[in-house]
Design an enzyme around this catalytic site. Structure first.
Site, PDB file in Angstrom:
ATOM      1  N   GLY A  48      20.429  19.730  36.486  1.00  0.00           N
ATOM      2  CA  GLY A  48      20.623  18.558  36.076  1.00  0.00           C
ATOM      3  C   GLY A  48      21.465  17.821  36.985  1.00  0.00           C
ATOM      4  O   GLY A  48      22.151  17.095  36.679  1.00  0.00           O
ATOM      5  N   GLY A  51      21.917  13.775  37.755  1.00  0.00           N
ATOM      6  CA  GLY A  51      22.113  12.788  36.824  1.00  0.00           C
ATOM      7  C   GLY A  51      23.543  12.265  37.005  1.00  0.00           C
ATOM      8  O   GLY A  51      24.358  12.330  38.370  1.00  0.00           O
ATOM      9  N   GLN A  52      24.155  11.393  36.258  1.00  0.00           N
ATOM     10  CA  GLN A  52      25.313  10.536  36.653  1.00  0.00           C
ATOM     11  C   GLN A  52      26.595  11.664  36.744  1.00  0.00           C
ATOM     12  O   GLN A  52      27.246  11.657  37.590  1.00  0.00           O
ATOM     13  CB  GLN A  52      25.688   9.879  35.212  1.00  0.00           C
ATOM     14  CG  GLN A  52      26.722   8.935  35.621  1.00  0.00           C
ATOM     15  CD  GLN A  52      27.490   8.254  34.310  1.00  0.00           C
ATOM     16  OE1 GLN A  52      27.256   8.755  33.093  1.00  0.00           O
ATOM     17  NE2 GLN A  52      28.357   7.366  34.382  1.00  0.00           N
ATOM     18  N   ASP A  74      16.899  20.386  39.826  1.00  0.00           N
ATOM     19  CA  ASP A  74      16.771  19.030  38.672  1.00  0.00           C
ATOM     20  C   ASP A  74      15.149  19.134  38.271  1.00  0.00           C
ATOM     21  O   ASP A  74      14.502  19.721  39.370  1.00  0.00           O
ATOM     22  CB  ASP A  74      17.372  17.826  39.158  1.00  0.00           C
ATOM     23  CG  ASP A  74      17.498  16.753  38.214  1.00  0.00           C
ATOM     24  OD1 ASP A  74      18.845  16.368  37.600  1.00  0.00           O
ATOM     25  OD2 ASP A  74      16.544  16.224  37.376  1.00  0.00           O
ATOM     26  N   ILE A  75      14.817  18.324  37.651  1.00  0.00           N
ATOM     27  CA  ILE A  75      13.265  18.062  37.214  1.00  0.00           C
ATOM     28  C   ILE A  75      12.742  16.923  38.307  1.00  0.00           C
ATOM     29  O   ILE A  75      11.753  16.901  38.338  1.00  0.00           O
ATOM     30  CB  ILE A  75      13.096  17.629  35.971  1.00  0.00           C
ATOM     31  CG1 ILE A  75      11.725  18.105  35.337  1.00  0.00           C
ATOM     32  CG2 ILE A  75      13.383  16.294  35.395  1.00  0.00           C
ATOM     33  CD1 ILE A  75      11.417  18.374  33.929  1.00  0.00           C
ATOM     34  N   ARG A  76      13.738  16.369  38.960  1.00  0.00           N
ATOM     35  CA  ARG A  76      13.341  15.277  39.798  1.00  0.00           C
ATOM     36  C   ARG A  76      14.349  15.358  40.920  1.00  0.00           C
ATOM     37  O   ARG A  76      15.316  15.780  40.718  1.00  0.00           O
ATOM     38  CB  ARG A  76      13.541  13.987  39.333  1.00  0.00           C
ATOM     39  CG  ARG A  76      14.991  13.742  38.602  1.00  0.00           C
ATOM     40  CD  ARG A  76      15.103  12.530  38.110  1.00  0.00           C
ATOM     41  NE  ARG A  76      16.331  12.044  37.497  1.00  0.00           N
ATOM     42  CZ  ARG A  76      17.281  11.405  38.177  1.00  0.00           C
ATOM     43  NH1 ARG A  76      17.257  10.898  38.940  1.00  0.00           N
ATOM     44  NH2 ARG A  76      18.656  11.271  37.478  1.00  0.00           N
ATOM     45  N   ASP A  92      12.606  23.146  35.972  1.00  0.00           N
ATOM     46  CA  ASP A  92      12.815  22.524  34.572  1.00  0.00           C
ATOM     47  C   ASP A  92      13.662  23.316  33.858  1.00  0.00           C
ATOM     48  O   ASP A  92      13.609  24.756  33.585  1.00  0.00           O
ATOM     49  CB  ASP A  92      11.196  22.658  33.928  1.00  0.00           C
ATOM     50  CG  ASP A  92      11.191  21.939  32.466  1.00  0.00           C
ATOM     51  OD1 ASP A  92      12.137  21.697  32.283  1.00  0.00           O
ATOM     52  OD2 ASP A  92      10.032  21.940  32.300  1.00  0.00           O
ATOM     53  N   TYR A 182      21.300  13.564  19.119  1.00  0.00           N
ATOM     54  CA  TYR A 182      21.917  14.152  20.290  1.00  0.00           C
ATOM     55  C   TYR A 182      23.368  14.951  19.713  1.00  0.00           C
ATOM     56  O   TYR A 182      23.526  15.951  20.261  1.00  0.00           O
ATOM     57  CB  TYR A 182      22.553  13.100  21.032  1.00  0.00           C
ATOM     58  CG  TYR A 182      23.236  13.124  22.289  1.00  0.00           C
ATOM     59  CD1 TYR A 182      22.937  13.976  23.303  1.00  0.00           C
ATOM     60  CD2 TYR A 182      24.697  12.611  22.239  1.00  0.00           C
ATOM     61  CE1 TYR A 182      23.839  14.002  24.331  1.00  0.00           C
ATOM     62  CE2 TYR A 182      25.299  12.705  23.536  1.00  0.00           C
ATOM     63  CZ  TYR A 182      25.174  13.548  24.375  1.00  0.00           C
ATOM     64  OH  TYR A 182      25.695  13.827  25.506  1.00  0.00           O
ATOM     65  N   LYS A 186      24.460  18.643  20.105  1.00  0.00           N
ATOM     66  CA  LYS A 186      25.742  19.240  20.567  1.00  0.00           C
ATOM     67  C   LYS A 186      26.452  20.010  19.839  1.00  0.00           C
ATOM     68  O   LYS A 186      27.075  20.899  20.084  1.00  0.00           O
ATOM     69  CB  LYS A 186      26.344  17.936  20.994  1.00  0.00           C
ATOM     70  CG  LYS A 186      25.838  17.103  22.302  1.00  0.00           C
ATOM     71  CD  LYS A 186      25.742  18.100  23.570  1.00  0.00           C
ATOM     72  CE  LYS A 186      25.148  17.278  24.875  1.00  0.00           C
ATOM     73  NZ  LYS A 186      25.126  17.862  26.142  1.00  0.00           N
TER      74      LYS A 186
HETATM   75  P1  NAD Z   1      22.039  12.261  33.032  1.00  0.00           P
HETATM   76  O1  NAD Z   1      21.019  11.895  32.096  1.00  0.00           O
HETATM   77  O2  NAD Z   1      22.345  11.225  33.902  1.00  0.00           O
HETATM   78  O3  NAD Z   1      21.497  13.595  33.802  1.00  0.00           O
HETATM   79  C1  NAD Z   1      20.527  14.488  33.528  1.00  0.00           C
HETATM   80  C2  NAD Z   1      20.030  15.150  34.558  1.00  0.00           C
HETATM   81  O4  NAD Z   1      19.138  15.987  33.919  1.00  0.00           O
HETATM   82  C3  NAD Z   1      18.935  14.107  34.861  1.00  0.00           C
HETATM   83  O5  NAD Z   1      19.120  14.106  36.409  1.00  0.00           O
HETATM   84  C4  NAD Z   1      17.488  14.587  34.917  1.00  0.00           C
HETATM   85  O6  NAD Z   1      16.626  14.356  35.587  1.00  0.00           O
HETATM   86  C5  NAD Z   1      18.025  15.905  34.383  1.00  0.00           C
HETATM   87  N1  NAD Z   1      16.982  16.558  33.401  1.00  0.00           N
HETATM   88  C6  NAD Z   1      16.455  16.151  32.440  1.00  0.00           C
HETATM   89  N2  NAD Z   1      15.472  16.867  31.910  1.00  0.00           N
HETATM   90  C7  NAD Z   1      15.595  18.360  32.604  1.00  0.00           C
HETATM   91  C8  NAD Z   1      14.786  19.248  32.470  1.00  0.00           C
HETATM   92  N3  NAD Z   1      13.963  19.594  31.608  1.00  0.00           N
HETATM   93  N4  NAD Z   1      15.121  20.263  33.643  1.00  0.00           N
HETATM   94  C9  NAD Z   1      15.956  19.808  34.720  1.00  0.00           C
HETATM   95  N5  NAD Z   1      16.601  18.939  34.515  1.00  0.00           N
HETATM   96  C10 NAD Z   1      16.526  17.840  33.783  1.00  0.00           C
HETATM   97  O7  NAD Z   1      23.118  12.771  31.940  1.00  0.00           O
HETATM   98  P2  NAD Z   1      24.622  12.850  32.710  1.00  0.00           P
HETATM   99  O8  NAD Z   1      25.331  11.529  32.053  1.00  0.00           O
HETATM  100  O9  NAD Z   1      24.969  13.313  33.807  1.00  0.00           O
HETATM  101  O10 NAD Z   1      25.115  13.955  31.618  1.00  0.00           O
HETATM  102  C11 NAD Z   1      25.047  15.363  31.771  1.00  0.00           C
HETATM  103  C12 NAD Z   1      25.560  16.239  30.530  1.00  0.00           C
HETATM  104  O11 NAD Z   1      26.933  15.708  30.226  1.00  0.00           O
HETATM  105  C13 NAD Z   1      24.743  16.011  29.425  1.00  0.00           C
HETATM  106  O12 NAD Z   1      24.608  17.361  28.720  1.00  0.00           O
HETATM  107  C14 NAD Z   1      25.298  14.936  28.508  1.00  0.00           C
HETATM  108  O13 NAD Z   1      24.909  15.275  27.302  1.00  0.00           O
HETATM  109  C15 NAD Z   1      26.838  15.258  28.744  1.00  0.00           C
HETATM  110  N6  NAD Z   1      27.667  14.259  28.473  1.00  0.00           N
HETATM  111  C16 NAD Z   1      27.661  13.063  29.307  1.00  0.00           C
HETATM  112  C17 NAD Z   1      28.497  11.955  28.883  1.00  0.00           C
HETATM  113  C18 NAD Z   1      28.272  10.739  29.923  1.00  0.00           C
HETATM  114  O14 NAD Z   1      28.969   9.615  29.606  1.00  0.00           O
HETATM  115  N7  NAD Z   1      27.665  10.503  31.077  1.00  0.00           N
HETATM  116  C19 NAD Z   1      29.229  11.945  27.943  1.00  0.00           C
HETATM  117  C20 NAD Z   1      29.096  13.020  27.164  1.00  0.00           C
HETATM  118  C21 NAD Z   1      28.441  14.229  27.563  1.00  0.00           C
END
Ligand code: NAD
Length: 356
Positions: A48, A51-52, A74-76, A92, A182, A186
């Site tokens: 992953g 992502g952010q 990542d998946i993308r 994945d 969600y 968690k």
């Molecule tokens: P995000 O949605 O920005 O990134 C998630 C990434 O996972 C994406 O790049 C997506 O392409 C990838 N992904 C989705 N499905 C997938 C799969 N099947 N296989 C591989 N990759 C896959 O999320 P984030 O904000 O970076 O959050 C990361 C973690 O932190 C998560 O567990 C989220 O619950 C947790 N979190 C985030 C926040 C926040 O504010 N950003 C707050 C609390 C907890």
């Protein structure tokens, strides 16, 4: 190719160190030196990574452990910067056997599982959110249980709390009755992490992230996303329509603090991690009206309007502020950014990223 080079370099470094020390016949120094090499040669998989959080975590870990030691997956595909900065694999998180293959291929020691479906998107696709959030966690925990990786990071969230949780200075241990899929995933994940640690000795570590604010990557469908979007809209249109009410107080954190917390908890000696479910993590608590007022200090003509949608109900079920004294006591955690310094930093960094 990257992985073959890495294995070759790792083997050669150990071989030449052994030859060198054979001459010196100093067993103690040999031991210390080999421990240092093995520590430096740690290899990490981030699932992953695009992502952010993953985007910034990958950069930060590559700075410390070296680009080729941190495999982003990542998946993308991710940003150009991320794709160019080190090894990348399409993966994945639901595919246990491919995770296993990649871990063996790159001699992975630590896995950071960042793939998940977040709160707002999860409410649209509850079954998919549950499947992804739980199955990906089991895949990684099982790998650690089988001794194939030595340490796991899995993020939890303030979404584990619910409407019956004390909303002010929410304690580490308290009532947890989450009302979103969600949050349920968690909270369940936290129980499983603790179970795998107690039952199988898995070294898993976790943080309950608040809403995270960053300028490098866009957020991925959470309820706190407004606090990132507000900066983009302010810079591009000088106005913002907020999907939460003006007085909705939520716990937030600047990304730099969150990355530092993640790296600090992973580096802390195992015995200091006394809570194997997840640690509360606090940063800044503010309302949409308060962040808008802080933005107006940089951009006085900026305006905000409010049009609450389904995310208001999610936000109303979460605490307004968090007590993270347990993380401070156990492994020395402290946040650095407050609202003022965070907004200043966003106004310094974000304009460099946006093409007006
Ligand atoms: P995000 O949605 O920005 O990134 C998630 C990434 O996972 C994406 O790049 C997506 O392409 C990838 N992904 C989705 N499905 C997938 C799969 N099947 N296989 C591989 N990759 C896959 O999320 P984030 O904000 O970076 O959050 C990361 C973690 O932190 C998560 O567990 C989220 O619950 C947790 N979190 C985030 C926040 C926040 O504010 N950003 C707050 C609390 C907890």
């Amino acid at each position: 190719m990257d992985c073959a080079c890495f294995a070759f370099a790792k083997a050669n470094t150990v071989k030449y160190t052994l030859l060198f020390y054979k001459k010196r016949r100093s067993c103690i120094k040999l031991f210390l030196s080999l421990s240092k090499i093995l520590k430096m040669a740690k290899s990490i998989l981030i699932i992953g990574a695009c992502g952010q959080i993953g985007t910034e975590l990958t950069t930060a870990l590559r700075k410390v452990y070296g680009s080729n030691s941190v495999v982003a997956a990542d998946i993308r595909e991710g940003s150009e910067e991320l794709m160019k900065s080190g090894p990348f694999e399409i993966l994945d998180a639901m595919d246990a056997s491919r995770i296993d293959t990649i871990c063996a291929q790159y001699f992975i020691d630590e896995v950071y599982l960042m793939a998940a479906m977040l709160s707002a998107t999860g409410e649209r696709f509850p079954k998919k959110a549950w499947d992804l959030n739980m199955n990906s966690l089991f895949n990684v925990l099982d790998l650690a249980k089988e001794g194939k990786v030595s340490k796991v990071f899995w993020p939890s969230s303030i979404a584990v709390f619910g409407p019956t949780t004390p909303a002010v200075n929410t304690p580490q241990k308290t009532i947890m009755e989450p009302s979103t899929v969600y949050g349920i995933s968690k909270q369940t994940g936290e129980r499983w992490c603790e179970y795998y640690h107690n039952k199988y000795g898995v070294d898993v570590r976790s943080l309950r992230y608040p809403g995270l604010i960053s300028w490098k990557a866009q957020p991925g469908g959470g309820t706190t996303d407004y606090a990132v979007d507000i900066f983009h809209q302010a810079l591009e249109h000088n106005t913002f329509e907020c999907f939460l009410e003006q007085d909705t107080m939520l716990p937030m954190m600047y990304m730099e603090d969150a990355i530092r917390a993640t790296m600090e908890i992973m580096k802390a000696p195992s015995k200091t991690i006394k809570d194997r479910s997840a640690y509360n993590l606090a940063g800044i608590s503010f309302t949409p009206a308060q962040i808008a007022a802080e933005i107006q200090k940089h951009q006085p003509t900026f305006t905000i309007t409010y049009k609450p949608d389904f995310r208001q109900q999610i936000a109303d079920s979460w605490p307004g502020s968090i007590d993270d004294s347990q993380a401070n006591e156990d492994w020395g955690w402290n946040h650095h950014y407050d609202l003022e310094s965070m907004v200043t930093e966003m106004f310094t960094q974000l304009p460099k990223r946006i093409n007006f």
